[in-house]
Design a protein around this motif. Structure first.
Motif, short mmCIF file in Angstrom:
data_model
loop_
_atom_site.label_atom_id
_atom_site.label_comp_id
_atom_site.label_asym_id
_atom_site.label_seq_id
_atom_site.Cartn_x
_atom_site.Cartn_y
_atom_site.Cartn_z
N PHE A 24 -39.10 28.81 -55.93
CA PHE A 24 -38.16 30.06 -55.70
C PHE A 24 -36.91 29.69 -57.19
O PHE A 24 -36.45 30.85 -57.16
CB PHE A 24 -37.47 29.35 -54.67
N SER A 25 -37.14 28.58 -58.19
CA SER A 25 -36.23 28.38 -59.47
C SER A 25 -36.74 29.44 -60.44
O SER A 25 -36.48 29.22 -61.65
CB SER A 25 -35.70 27.43 -59.51
N GLY A 26 -37.79 29.55 -60.35
CA GLY A 26 -38.82 30.20 -61.80
C GLY A 26 -38.55 28.67 -62.73
O GLY A 26 -38.94 28.71 -64.07
N GLU A 27 -39.46 27.67 -62.63
CA GLU A 27 -38.91 26.57 -63.64
C GLU A 27 -39.97 25.41 -63.15
O GLU A 27 -41.09 25.45 -62.37
CB GLU A 27 -37.70 25.65 -63.14
N LEU A 28 -40.39 24.59 -64.01
CA LEU A 28 -41.74 23.50 -64.05
C LEU A 28 -41.07 22.32 -64.58
O LEU A 28 -40.11 22.48 -64.70
CB LEU A 28 -42.18 24.14 -65.35
N LEU A 29 -41.23 20.88 -63.88
CA LEU A 29 -40.63 20.27 -64.01
C LEU A 29 -42.11 18.45 -64.94
O LEU A 29 -43.55 19.23 -64.52
CB LEU A 29 -40.71 19.62 -62.60
N LYS A 30 -42.12 17.87 -65.61
CA LYS A 30 -42.38 17.06 -66.15
C LYS A 30 -42.46 15.57 -65.46
O LYS A 30 -40.62 15.22 -65.55
CB LYS A 30 -43.09 17.29 -67.72
N VAL A 31 -43.21 15.31 -64.98
CA VAL A 31 -42.71 14.01 -63.88
C VAL A 31 -43.65 12.36 -64.73
O VAL A 31 -44.86 12.19 -64.82
CB VAL A 31 -42.59 13.78 -61.97
N ASP A 32 -43.14 11.10 -64.80
CA ASP A 32 -43.55 10.16 -65.36
C ASP A 32 -43.92 9.74 -63.93
O ASP A 32 -42.98 9.34 -62.54
CB ASP A 32 -42.28 9.59 -65.99
N THR A 33 -45.24 9.11 -63.67
CA THR A 33 -46.26 9.11 -62.58
C THR A 33 -45.58 7.70 -62.36
O THR A 33 -45.44 7.47 -61.37
CB THR A 33 -47.73 9.04 -62.93
N CYS A 37 -34.20 21.99 -59.58
CA CYS A 37 -35.39 23.34 -58.49
C CYS A 37 -35.21 23.70 -57.23
O CYS A 37 -35.02 22.50 -56.82
CB CYS A 37 -36.77 22.95 -59.97
N PHE A 38 -35.26 24.32 -57.64
CA PHE A 38 -36.00 24.92 -55.88
C PHE A 38 -37.48 25.12 -55.51
O PHE A 38 -37.90 25.96 -56.55
CB PHE A 38 -34.99 26.37 -56.18
N GLY A 39 -37.53 24.53 -54.85
CA GLY A 39 -39.37 25.14 -54.41
C GLY A 39 -40.32 24.75 -54.70
O GLY A 39 -40.81 25.17 -55.23
N VAL A 40 -40.32 23.00 -54.78
CA VAL A 40 -41.83 22.66 -55.38
C VAL A 40 -42.37 22.47 -54.73
O VAL A 40 -42.14 22.33 -53.04
CB VAL A 40 -40.90 20.95 -55.20
N PRO A 64 -40.25 32.13 -69.17
CA PRO A 64 -39.37 33.03 -69.98
C PRO A 64 -39.35 34.03 -68.89
O PRO A 64 -40.24 35.09 -70.28
CB PRO A 64 -40.11 32.29 -70.92
N PHE A 65 -39.29 34.29 -67.95
CA PHE A 65 -39.56 35.14 -67.15
C PHE A 65 -39.04 35.48 -66.06
O PHE A 65 -39.12 34.75 -65.37
CB PHE A 65 -41.66 35.38 -66.80
N GLU A 66 -38.30 37.17 -66.22
CA GLU A 66 -36.79 37.65 -64.94
C GLU A 66 -37.79 37.05 -63.85
O GLU A 66 -38.86 38.03 -63.45
CB GLU A 66 -36.51 38.35 -65.28
N GLY A 67 -37.42 36.79 -62.20
CA GLY A 67 -38.15 36.65 -61.36
C GLY A 67 -39.35 35.77 -61.33
O GLY A 67 -40.10 35.63 -59.92
N ALA A 68 -39.44 35.32 -61.97
CA ALA A 68 -40.88 33.94 -61.81
C ALA A 68 -41.10 33.19 -60.75
O ALA A 68 -40.32 32.45 -60.40
CB ALA A 68 -40.51 33.15 -62.93
N MET A 69 -42.29 33.24 -60.13
CA MET A 69 -42.59 32.62 -59.01
C MET A 69 -43.90 31.52 -59.18
O MET A 69 -44.77 32.29 -58.68
CB MET A 69 -42.53 33.42 -57.78
N PRO A 70 -44.12 29.95 -59.91
CA PRO A 70 -44.28 29.45 -59.71
C PRO A 70 -45.80 29.38 -58.92
O PRO A 70 -45.01 28.86 -57.44
CB PRO A 70 -44.51 28.18 -60.76
N GLN A 71 -46.82 28.99 -58.99
CA GLN A 71 -48.18 28.56 -57.35
C GLN A 71 -48.60 27.54 -58.47
O GLN A 71 -48.09 26.46 -58.22
CB GLN A 71 -48.14 29.46 -57.89
N ASP A 72 -49.58 27.78 -57.99
CA ASP A 72 -50.83 26.71 -58.16
C ASP A 72 -50.51 26.01 -59.73
O ASP A 72 -51.08 27.07 -60.44
CB ASP A 72 -52.14 26.93 -57.69
#
Length: 392
Positions: free
Chosen positions: A216-225, A195-198, A237-245
């Motif tokens: 920058f790619s409107g995605e979420l990751l789940k990471v095993d610590t 993805c772009f922009g972690v 599920p939103f075109e142009g999503a820009m997730p932040q905090d």
């Protein structure tokens, strides 16, 4: 093989003799009913899933923020002077504000494009993330003095595993999560991402995974610590999503992800990592900060100059505070006593101090250009998970 069957009367007699013998055995220790096993079995209590090895146990299994109550300062930080550290992205400085006077008392030169000021896991150091300068500048919160920069490539943001074993650099442009030694910042493991922009993250209650936003790619990751591996990825599920905090609920069951293009928070079950739902808050939803009593969350709406207040128990927005002269409230934190919300004004070269009881603007303080991830310090808590101050 031939089976010999006893006559019915003999079978009944034999069974009676066996029961009598059992009742006599150990009768000095147990009553007959217990010896025969007629006592109702103890109700099985499901064991809580073990947490991340080495992670300090939660003070309250129902509230991950139980250590963050007003003025409950750790012995490590209780003698540090109360300050607000503001990284000015375009000025390459950190403005230091005395919250008692609402005045800038010092300006510290740092590296190129400082994005966030991040408390270390052990809370002894503040790290300035010089994103384009590819360094971290340490600040001693006891003295307010900056130390020698440490070379770290593309440090947009910085987190720490709940057991304090690793620092995690959000290398946004490099498309990497980089696990490093939390003191020397030497690289331990690099995790490439697609993805772009972690940029932002928060951890599950047991510390075993964390959720990361990809701006920058409107995605979420789940990471095993513990494994240091991406175990889930999804597109919002939103075109142009820009997730932040990103912030986890006090009960640890729900993650909230601010989205400045969807103008609200995504509400997600982290364990299932299924499709989230959107709760509208305001234009440019950006930063998420939990109150000292764990009852509310303050949501900065950068695009409209407001702060929404979300009630966890009621599961709804209850208030909206408008900044009287507008502004661009971005990232920040809550004062140690819980009475003031501090937010940077990203596009207005200023910082806002907001009363958390009334929503009144207490002060508007000029700082450098492009103020971003400010840290209020010290704060209550036993250890820091990073960003501008996520304490447990």
């Amino acid at each position: 093989m031939t089976t010999t069957r006893l006559p019915r009367k003999a079978s009944v007699l034999l069974a009676g003799l066996v029961l009598a013998a059992l009742a006599g055995c150990g009768s000095a220790d147990k009553g007959p009913a217990e010896a025969l096993g007629s006592k109702a079995p103890a109700k099985a209590v499901p064991a809580a899933p073990p947490g991340l090895p080495g992670m300090p146990p939660l003070l309250d299994p129902h509230d991950v923020y139980a250590a963050d109550r007003p003025n409950q300062l750790s012995p490590v930080v209780k003698n540090f002077p109360s300050r607000v550290y503001v990284p000015n992205t375009s000025s390459n400085t950190v403005s230091v504000i005395d919250p008692a006077t609402y005045k800038v008392i010092e300006t510290i030169p740092v590296g190129n494009q400082p994005q966030h000021v991040v408390p270390s896991w052990d809370m002894k150091t503040l790290w300035v993330n010089n994103n384009r300068g590819h360094t971290l500048t340490p600040i001693d919160p006891a003295t307010g003095k900056a130390g020698e920069p440490v070379e770290v490539h593309d440090p947009y943001n910085l987190y720490f595993t709940p057991n304090g074993k690793y620092a995690i650099v959000m290398a946004s442009m490099d498309k990497e999560l980089v696990f490093r030694d939390p003191h020397t910042m030497n690289r331990v493991k690099t995790v490439p991402v697609s993805c772009f922009g972690v940029n932002h993250a928060d951890f599950s209650a047991d510390g075993r995974y964390f959720i990361v936003s990809c701006e920058f790619s409107g995605e979420l990751l789940k990471v095993d610590t513990e494994k240091m591996e991406v175990v889930g990825q999804q597109e919002l599920p939103f075109e142009g999503a820009m997730p932040q905090d990103v912030k986890v609920s006090p009960d640890g069951k729900t993650f909230y992800v601010a989205d400045m293009m969807a103008h609200g928070m995504w509400v997600l079950n982290g364990d299932r990592f299924d499709t989230p739902t959107l709760l509208l808050t305001g234009k440019g939803c950006h930063g998420l900060y939990v109150s000292r009593d764990s009852k509310e969350m303050y949501v900065s709406n950068r695009g409209e100059g407001s702060v929404s207040v979300f009630d966890f128990k009621a599961n709804r927005l209850t208030k909206k505070w408008e900044l009287p002269e507008g502004g661009s409230p971005d990232m920040g934190g809550v004062s140690a006593d819980g009475k003031v919300l501090w937010l940077s004004g990203r596009y207005n070269s200023e910082v806002y101090a907001i009363d958390t009881r009334s929503g009144e603007e207490l002060a508007r303080i000029p700082v450098g250009d492009g103020p971003h991830g400010l840290a209020v310090y010290p704060q209550p808590g036993r250890y820091s998970l990073g960003h501008t101050g996520i304490f447990r």
